[in-house]
Write a protein that holds these residues in place. Structure first.
Motif, short mmCIF file in Angstrom:
data_model
loop_
_atom_site.label_atom_id
_atom_site.label_comp_id
_atom_site.label_asym_id
_atom_site.label_seq_id
_atom_site.Cartn_x
_atom_site.Cartn_y
_atom_site.Cartn_z
N GLY A 1 4.02 80.08 6.71
CA GLY A 1 4.57 80.42 8.02
C GLY A 1 5.39 81.70 8.05
O GLY A 1 6.12 81.94 9.02
N LEU A 2 5.29 82.54 7.01
CA LEU A 2 6.05 83.79 6.98
C LEU A 2 5.43 84.80 7.93
O LEU A 2 4.20 84.94 8.00
CB LEU A 2 6.08 84.36 5.57
N VAL B 1 7.01 88.96 -0.49
CA VAL B 1 5.87 88.57 -1.32
C VAL B 1 5.07 89.79 -1.79
O VAL B 1 4.88 89.99 -3.00
CB VAL B 1 4.94 87.60 -0.55
N ILE B 2 4.63 90.62 -0.87
CA ILE B 2 3.66 91.68 -1.21
C ILE B 2 4.32 92.84 -1.94
O ILE B 2 3.92 93.20 -3.05
CB ILE B 2 2.94 92.17 0.06
N PRO C 1 12.52 85.04 12.44
CA PRO C 1 12.88 83.66 12.10
C PRO C 1 14.32 83.37 12.51
O PRO C 1 15.10 84.29 12.77
CB PRO C 1 12.70 83.61 10.58
N PRO C 2 14.72 82.10 12.57
CA PRO C 2 16.10 81.77 12.92
C PRO C 2 17.09 82.35 11.91
O PRO C 2 16.72 82.69 10.78
CB PRO C 2 16.12 80.25 12.93
N THR D 1 -1.22 86.99 0.05
CA THR D 1 -1.02 87.11 1.50
C THR D 1 -1.37 85.80 2.20
O THR D 1 -0.66 85.34 3.09
CB THR D 1 -1.86 88.26 2.06
N GLU D 2 -2.47 85.19 1.79
CA GLU D 2 -2.88 83.93 2.41
C GLU D 2 -1.87 82.82 2.12
O GLU D 2 -1.58 81.99 2.99
CB GLU D 2 -4.26 83.54 1.90
N ALA D 3 -1.32 82.82 0.90
CA ALA D 3 -0.32 81.81 0.58
C ALA D 3 0.94 82.01 1.41
O ALA D 3 1.55 81.05 1.89
CB ALA D 3 0.02 81.89 -0.91
N ALA D 4 1.34 83.29 1.61
CA ALA D 4 2.52 83.56 2.44
C ALA D 4 2.27 83.16 3.88
O ALA D 4 3.17 82.63 4.56
CB ALA D 4 2.89 85.04 2.34
#
Length: 512
Positions: free
Chosen positions: A418-419, A428-429, A328-329, A411-414
């Motif tokens: 766009g992570l 997250v995990i 990511p930036p 995982t699906e939410a992350a």
């Protein structure tokens, strides 16, 4: 319906044995009395048996001269040292192996646990083979393998393998440079501690700001960009300096080293930063692989080693560039480079301003042995290596189970946010998986500490070998020696459990 006592007008009092509170107190008193009586009988019986054998008890033997040698200690030792010093030597040797083993086993175990869940088929299968193989081979057999089949099979002293940074390995162990700080270096140590605390504080504060506002503070972002360039410059200097030992044209011209480092630092400030990281990956892979292959396979052709190292470096550079391109930036990344610069920069400034010196005594090969430096015996190396590799396989399974315990919806939410895969794991995990990982991880730390007693089988002078072995045989104080040894392992276990329980309470889910 209660029956009234007509003489007094009140309900009769129930029997004390029917009172649950009284029964609970009574049972606890009886159990405590039984335990005290049992241990009292053991102590009395032991004292009578010792008296019948004309033996005395006490810890006065700790202040007698030991009269034996210890092959490896962290402080000066001689035959004239006392038994309490032998106890301390074994204690420190055990603690040294436990701390180093826990450190490496944790890193390797987390890496393998995550690798086993990788979407890359080859990485996942390699991790699986490692875990299933190491877990099912007895630890003692593995220690014998690393000690007798690997380290004792190393060449003699005069044919030692030379590794980078003036490190040598042979049958007698690992020879490393010995640090020799002066009196002013204590201020550098203080600066290191302060800078680590400062870096942790800034990291926590920046994370909380991002949680509250959705972004890191602007001055942290700007400072991170400068830190990225500074860290890239330092790493570039190290990489091209090492490359100068292989490519003589670079080693003979220090200006080329600076030019390469400056180019990498400049690229880190542009959108071509992945190219700079790929260059560093290529250089480090080339240098490390060519050095190791040249030391381990001296009969191989220099050209073949060079070509193989360059090809491996190119592959690593391609992988690094591909992964770096997905980062990511800088505004959305944790300011890792800034924290690294704080930890390195503040001590470096104190080191320069106070005039402190940190010299290294390099091991030099003489006629029959190395002179100078610090020698790590093969028993120590084999024990640390075996414990780390063995325990890492079990930690990897704990990590895999903890990650699997996290709901797939997380995982699906992350992914919906766009992570990237690395950010999903880090943010997250893994934080949610830690509440499942920590309890069995504590058991593995305790197992590693207790398994260090197997070092006696390969001659490492840890606590069981030095104190329960030699000291017990010479003094005959079985009760005192065994009691002190058991107290040490119990203390280690309780301290480790207390720390891990504290950490577990920090990562546990809090209900709102």
């Amino acid at each position: 319906m209660a029956v009234l006592d007509h003489t007094t007008g009140s309900a009769p009092r129930p029997s004390l044995l029917n009172d649950p509170v009284f029964r609970g107190i009574l049972y606890q008193v009886l159990v405590a009395a039984a335990v005290i009586a049992f241990f009292g009988w053991i102590i009395l019986n032991t004292a009578q048996n010792l008296a019948a054998q004309n033996k005395t008890t006490g810890f006065d033997f700790l202040f007698r001269t030991a009269g034996f040698d210890i092959s490896f200690t962290l402080f000066p030792w001689s035959r004239s040292s006392f038994y309490w010093q032998a106890f301390l030597a074994g204690l420190l040797n055990t603690l040294l192996v436990a701390v180093i083993g826990i450190f490496f086993a944790t890193i390797l175990g987390f890496t393998l646990g995550i690798a086993r869940l990788s979407s890359n088929w080859l990485i996942a299968r390699v991790a699986t083979v490692y875990i299933e193989t190491i877990r099912n081979i007895p630890l003692l057999l593995q220690l014998f393998f690393w000690y007798f089949a690997v380290l004792k099979a190393m060449p003699a002293v005069r044919q030692s393998f030379e590794l980078p940074l003036d490190i040598f390995i042979n049958q007698r162990g690992l020879m490393v440079p010995r640090p020799m700080p002066d009196h002013e270096f204590i201020w550098v140590v203080v600066a290191i501690v302060v800078s680590i605390i400062l870096a942790i504080g800034i990291g926590i504060w920046a994370t909380r700001e991002r949680t509250a506002t959705g972004r890191y503070p602007r001055y942290v972002i700007n400072a991170s960009k400068v830190a990225d360039a500074a860290v890239s410059l330092l790493i570039g200097l190290l990489a091209f300096t090492l490359l100068g030992h292989i490519v003589t044209a670079i080693g003979a011209n220090p200006a080329l080293v600076w030019i390469g480092a400056v180019v990498v630092a400049a690229l880190s400030l542009t959108r071509f930063a992945p190219i700079g990281r790929a260059i560093l990956g290529f250089v480090f892979t080339w240098v490390i692989l060519s050095t190791l292959l040249s030391a381990m396979f001296s009969t191989w052709s220099t050209l073949a080693i060079g070509i193989g190292s360059v090809i491996a470096g190119a592959v690593v550079a391609w992988i690094v560039q591909e992964r770096a391109a997905d980062r990511p930036p800088s505004e959305a990344r944790f300011p890792t480079a800034l924290l690294i610069l704080i930890v390195i920069g503040i001590p470096a400034f104190i080191y320069w301003s106070t005039g402190a010196e940190l010299a290294f005594e390099v091991p030099v090969l003489e006629r029959f042995n190395f002179k100078g430096g610090f020698q790590l015996p093969p028993e120590f190396v084999a024990l640390v290596f075996g414990l780390s590799i063995y325990t890492a396989a079990f930690i990897a399974e704990n990590v895999r189970g903890g990650i699997r315990a996290v709901s797939k919806g997380q995982t699906e939410a992350a992914q919906s946010l766009g992570l990237k895969e690395g950010d999903r794991l880090r943010l997250v995990i893994v934080p949610q998986a830690m509440r499942v990982i920590v309890p069995p991880l504590t058991s593995q730390y305790l197992n590693l500490t207790k398994n260090s007693s197997l070092g006696a089988a390969i001659g490492y002078p840890e606590l069981v070998n030095v104190f329960t072995g030699t000291t017990l045989n010479q003094t005959g104080k079985a009760i005192e020696v065994i009691a002190m040894t058991m107290a040490v392992y119990l203390t280690f276990s309780l301290l480790t459990s207390a720390f891990m329980n504290w950490y577990n309470s920090r990562v546990a889910l809090v209900e709102r």
